[in-house]
Design a protein around this motif. Structure first.
Motif, mmCIF file in Angstrom:
data_model
loop_
_atom_site.group_PDB
_atom_site.id
_atom_site.type_symbol
_atom_site.label_atom_id
_atom_site.label_comp_id
_atom_site.label_asym_id
_atom_site.label_seq_id
_atom_site.Cartn_x
_atom_site.Cartn_y
_atom_site.Cartn_z
ATOM 1 N N GLN A 654 43.421 -18.903 20.356
ATOM 2 C CA GLN A 654 42.059 -18.747 19.626
ATOM 3 C C GLN A 654 41.145 -18.181 20.803
ATOM 4 O OE1 GLN A 654 39.306 -21.745 19.288
ATOM 5 N NE2 GLN A 654 38.950 -21.516 17.095
ATOM 6 N N ARG A 655 41.349 -19.116 21.838
ATOM 7 C CA ARG A 655 40.400 -18.607 23.161
ATOM 8 C C ARG A 655 40.452 -17.021 23.374
ATOM 9 N NH1 ARG A 655 37.438 -22.100 26.327
ATOM 10 N NH2 ARG A 655 36.862 -20.238 27.391
ATOM 11 N N ARG A 656 41.782 -16.674 23.389
ATOM 12 C CA ARG A 656 42.028 -15.120 23.697
ATOM 13 C C ARG A 656 41.595 -14.397 22.542
ATOM 14 N NH1 ARG A 656 46.281 -11.718 22.303
ATOM 15 N NH2 ARG A 656 47.331 -13.480 20.919
ATOM 16 N N LEU A 657 41.892 -14.779 21.262
ATOM 17 C CA LEU A 657 41.328 -13.824 20.293
ATOM 18 C C LEU A 657 39.802 -13.979 20.229
ATOM 19 C CD1 LEU A 657 43.830 -14.695 17.375
ATOM 20 C CD2 LEU A 657 43.995 -12.875 19.138
ATOM 21 N N ARG A 658 39.226 -15.033 20.528
ATOM 22 C CA ARG A 658 37.657 -14.878 20.617
ATOM 23 C C ARG A 658 37.266 -13.999 21.534
ATOM 24 N NH1 ARG A 658 35.059 -19.336 18.028
ATOM 25 N NH2 ARG A 658 33.473 -19.164 19.363
ATOM 26 N N LYS A 659 37.935 -13.861 22.748
ATOM 27 C CA LYS A 659 37.350 -12.881 23.866
ATOM 28 C C LYS A 659 37.797 -11.532 23.376
ATOM 29 C CE LYS A 659 37.793 -12.017 28.588
ATOM 30 N NZ LYS A 659 37.854 -10.450 28.292
ATOM 31 N N GLU A 664 35.446 -6.418 21.800
ATOM 32 C CA GLU A 664 35.366 -5.462 20.657
ATOM 33 C C GLU A 664 34.063 -5.348 20.110
ATOM 34 O OE1 GLU A 664 37.559 -2.892 19.900
ATOM 35 O OE2 GLU A 664 38.376 -3.719 21.652
ATOM 36 N N ALA A 665 33.047 -6.611 19.667
ATOM 37 C CA ALA A 665 31.929 -6.329 19.268
ATOM 38 C C ALA A 665 31.034 -5.635 20.280
ATOM 39 C CB ALA A 665 31.260 -7.643 18.841
ATOM 40 N N ASP A 666 31.370 -5.700 21.480
ATOM 41 C CA ASP A 666 30.150 -5.324 22.541
ATOM 42 C C ASP A 666 30.450 -3.849 22.565
ATOM 43 O OD1 ASP A 666 29.074 -7.667 22.987
ATOM 44 O OD2 ASP A 666 30.429 -8.134 24.640
ATOM 45 N N LYS A 667 31.824 -3.374 22.230
ATOM 46 C CA LYS A 667 31.857 -1.945 22.434
ATOM 47 C C LYS A 667 31.260 -1.049 21.389
ATOM 48 C CE LYS A 667 36.598 -2.499 24.502
ATOM 49 N NZ LYS A 667 37.839 -2.451 24.200
ATOM 50 N N LEU A 668 30.753 -1.927 20.263
ATOM 51 C CA LEU A 668 29.965 -0.941 19.100
ATOM 52 C C LEU A 668 28.896 -0.424 19.538
ATOM 53 C CD1 LEU A 668 30.372 -3.448 16.170
ATOM 54 C CD2 LEU A 668 31.990 -1.407 16.547
#
Length: 684
Positions: A654-659, A664-668
């Motif tokens: 879960q920690r890995r997927l959250r990162k 990916e959100a910051d890349k927007l």
């Protein structure tokens, strides 16, 4: 001279159990039965010494001297306990027919024997109550508002304050117990759907950020939609909207079975109909607004950016460590103590079956761990605050007063009952867990519901034609293939869900199965029936899921035979699952399993007159001690190690997927695809 004169424990022995409760209601006492059997096994010969009678129930091979030494020592067969000697107490065993004749009924759990009911209740069920509160749910038992109206500042309020408080506590306890029973009885489909959603989260995020390879050539809008699908995919996509005259029905997205069919409306009022993609449109407004701001070069204004909103939705899910990690740690600590402390009670069957009971109930911690490992928040409140849709709500439907309503109106005219009716008027015993415009779906529907969100994003991308305008864009077929679980993914989902359900059942089964008299009996049969019912429920869920995917938007209108078979099959299997989970737990705690029928293995039930269909009435025999030394520590340590490993792996992934999600959100903000013109979403 009587036997009682030589053996004080057998003096003044009555053929009736000491309890005043009828044997059929738990008044039997099998320690007393053991004394009866031992008394019938011995006689006083002409020399005044003890000898075996012609119908001795002492196990073959036990000499009279050995029996005498045990009785005069601390290994008296009836009620013996662990004293450090692996030789144990002599075995006293009787045929089933003798037990049925002289010891009918069952023995209720004694409050003084901790491992019969207090131990399992406090050590396993109470922690499970805490774990089940972390399992997502959509409805709960409502507490009437009248309970919270009183306050102790007036005489009446002071007198009724504790009554109101007690009533609220009872309703809350009942609600939690019912939800715990539902989670335990239907853990299989819940786990399968949860693991499916977890696998879909990983599939989407690894598609956006491949571990080895280049990122896909897709526009920023699709990236944002896929990220939104990950964090809000548990939101029901269908809502009720005003039925405008002449409006075309919209069935473009997959159908949610939470709200199937249309509400019938009368000619004199505005109706509401089910719109399957209305929530999708509301949520995607934040993407439209952000794209418009970027094209107008107004991102420097004081607005909340889309990446910030996405990360806020991600952070709405409570921390894994605080919700389930720490509780699992404390639970395992108590369980380790129970396993280690069981060495002080080697050979005690109550301890063996209590341990098996705890191993069985570990299904609930597994369910809580998987539920908390998902990225979508259980509460839609954050999304409700972020998304603005004008605040309009669908009008309530009007109905003609029914007979019950008419009688209630008449009853209001009476002083006594009328006061009560006015106080509880408008009370609905069932209410939604979260208030707001958005509704979550049940856990066993979350996996398929998130798939609908992902497919909705793919469908919009295909209809927008951007992949044709830009030749380097990912093709629709490639996109669908990349976001669809393949055979390997489906196998991972199936194996993981089966593992979480069957491992506790197998460990509990092995512990009870090998507890003398070894073999399939009532308790081990309960674990077996539960495991089989869960596997059948998971198979029916898989069948229904495949049908729902195949039928697509026609699922709610279609009524094939296979659909009805799946539904009735789930009802049929659900009965056995509830009986095993709730009934088995109740019978274990009450002591119903302490009966003659449950003390003999199932293989002898068709032939109870078989000489081998005997029942061991004595306690702490050598066979009991050997089984305890062989199985207790092994099964207990295995359970602790597995659930600890599963919890650690779930936290790490879960920690890995959250990162990955945050990156990916910051890349927007820097995605070149955002420079493309806004593509109007196709009309539905």
């Amino acid at each position: 001279m009587s036997v009682g004169a030589l053996i004080p424990q057998l003096a003044d022995l009555s053929y009736f159990p000491p309890s005043l409760r009828p044997p059929g209601l738990g008044g039997q006492n099998f320690t007393h039965c053991c004394l009866l059997a031992l008394n019938d096994s011995l006689t006083v010969n002409s020399t005044g010494n003890l000898s075996y009678s012609s119908t001795s129930f002492v196990a073959p091979g036990v000499s009279l001297d050995t029996l005498k030494n045990a009785m005069h020592g601390d290994a008296f067969p009836c009620g013996a306990s662990w004293n450090g000697d692996t030789a144990g107490a002599p075995a006293v065993q009787v045929p089933y027919r003798w037990c049925e004749t002289w010891c009918p009924g069952w023995e209720i759990s004694h409050s003084s024997v901790m491992q019969q009911w207090v131990g399992p209740l406090v050590q396993f069920i109470v922690p499970s109550l805490a774990f089940c509160t972390n399992v997502p749910r959509t409805h709960k038992l409502a507490i009437p508002e009248i309970v919270f109206r009183g306050h102790p500042r007036t005489i009446v309020g002071l007198l009724t304050y504790w009554v109101r408080l007690l009533g609220a506590a009872l309703l809350m306890t009942l609600d939690t117990m019912v939800w715990l029973a539902i989670c335990f009885a239907f853990a299989g489909p819940m786990l399968l759907s949860a693991v499916y959603e977890y696998a879909l989260d990983r599939k989407v995020l690894e598609f956006l950020a491949p571990p080895d390879g280049e990122a896909p050539a897709i526009p920023a809008r699709l990236r944002a939609q896929l990220l939104l699908s990950v964090v809000v995919g548990n939101i029901r996509m269908a809502t009720l909207e005003n039925d405008e005259l002449g409006a075309e029905p919209r069935h473009d997205s997959a159908v949610s079975s939470d709200l199937e069919g249309k509400f019938s409306v009368g000619p004199s009022r505005t109706g509401s109909k089910l719109v399957h993609n209305s929530v999708w449109k509301k949520v995607m407004v934040m993407v439209d607004e952000y794209e418009a701001l970027r094209l107008a070069n107004r991102l420097n204004e004081a607005v909340v950016t889309l990446p910030t909103k996405l990360k806020a939705l991600l952070n709405a899910q409570a921390s894994f460590g605080s919700t389930v990690g720490a509780p699992v740690l404390f639970f395992l600590g108590g369980f380790v103590y129970t396993v280690v402390d069981s060495d002080n009670n080697l050979g005690d069957n109550d301890t063996a079956h209590a341990l098996a009971f705890g191993l069985w109930w570990m299904v609930i911690p597994y369910l809580a761990i998987i539920s908390c490992a998902m990225l979508a928040s259980n509460s839609p409140s954050t999304l409700d605050a972020i998304v603005y849709d004008g605040g309009t709500t669908a009008p309530a439907d009007e109905y003609t007063e029914g007979i019950c309503k008419q009688y209630l109106n008449k009853a209001r005219n009476f002083s006594g009952i009328g006061f009560v009716i006015r106080q509880i008027e408008g009370y609905n015993p069932i209410e939604t867990v979260f208030e707001g415009r958005f509704r979550t779906v049940k856990l066993w529907k979350r996996g398929l519901n998130k798939r609908e969100w992902v497919q909705e994003a793919v469908d919009e991308y295909v209809k927008s034609r951007t992949w044709r305008q830009y030749g380097n864009r990912t093709q629709p077929d490639e996109l669908r293939k990349s976001l669809t679980l393949n055979v390997q993914d489906c196998l991972y989902v199936l194996v993981s869900a089966l593992f979480a359900v069957l491992v506790p059942c197998v460990l509990a089964f092995l512990t009870s199965f090998n507890t003398p008299q070894a073999g399939l009996s009532c308790r081990s049969l309960t674990y077996l029936v539960y495991a089989i019912s869960q596997v059948c429920e998971m198979a029916l869920w898989t069948c229904a899921a495949r049908l729902r995917i195949s039928y697509g938007t026609r699922w709610s209108e279609a009524n094939p035979i296979v659909k009805r078979v799946c539904w009735w099959g789930q009802v049929f299997v659900g009965f056995f699952s509830i009986f095993a989970a709730v009934g088995g737990t109740s019978m274990q705690l009450l002591g119903v399993y302490r009966s003659c029928a449950c003390k003999v293995p199932v293989r002898y039930w068709p032939r109870l007159n078989d000489p081998d269909a005997f029942i061991v009435l004595s306690d702490n025999t050598a066979e009991d001690i050997e089984a305890a030394r062989r199985w207790w520590m092994v099964t207990g340590s295995t359970a602790v190690g597995i659930i600890g490993s599963v919890c650690a792996l779930a936290w790490w992934h879960q920690r890995r997927l959250r990162k990955v999600f945050r990156d990916e959100a910051d890349k927007l903000d820097n995605d070149e695809g955002t420079a493309e013109p806004v593509v109007q979403r196709p009309e539905r």
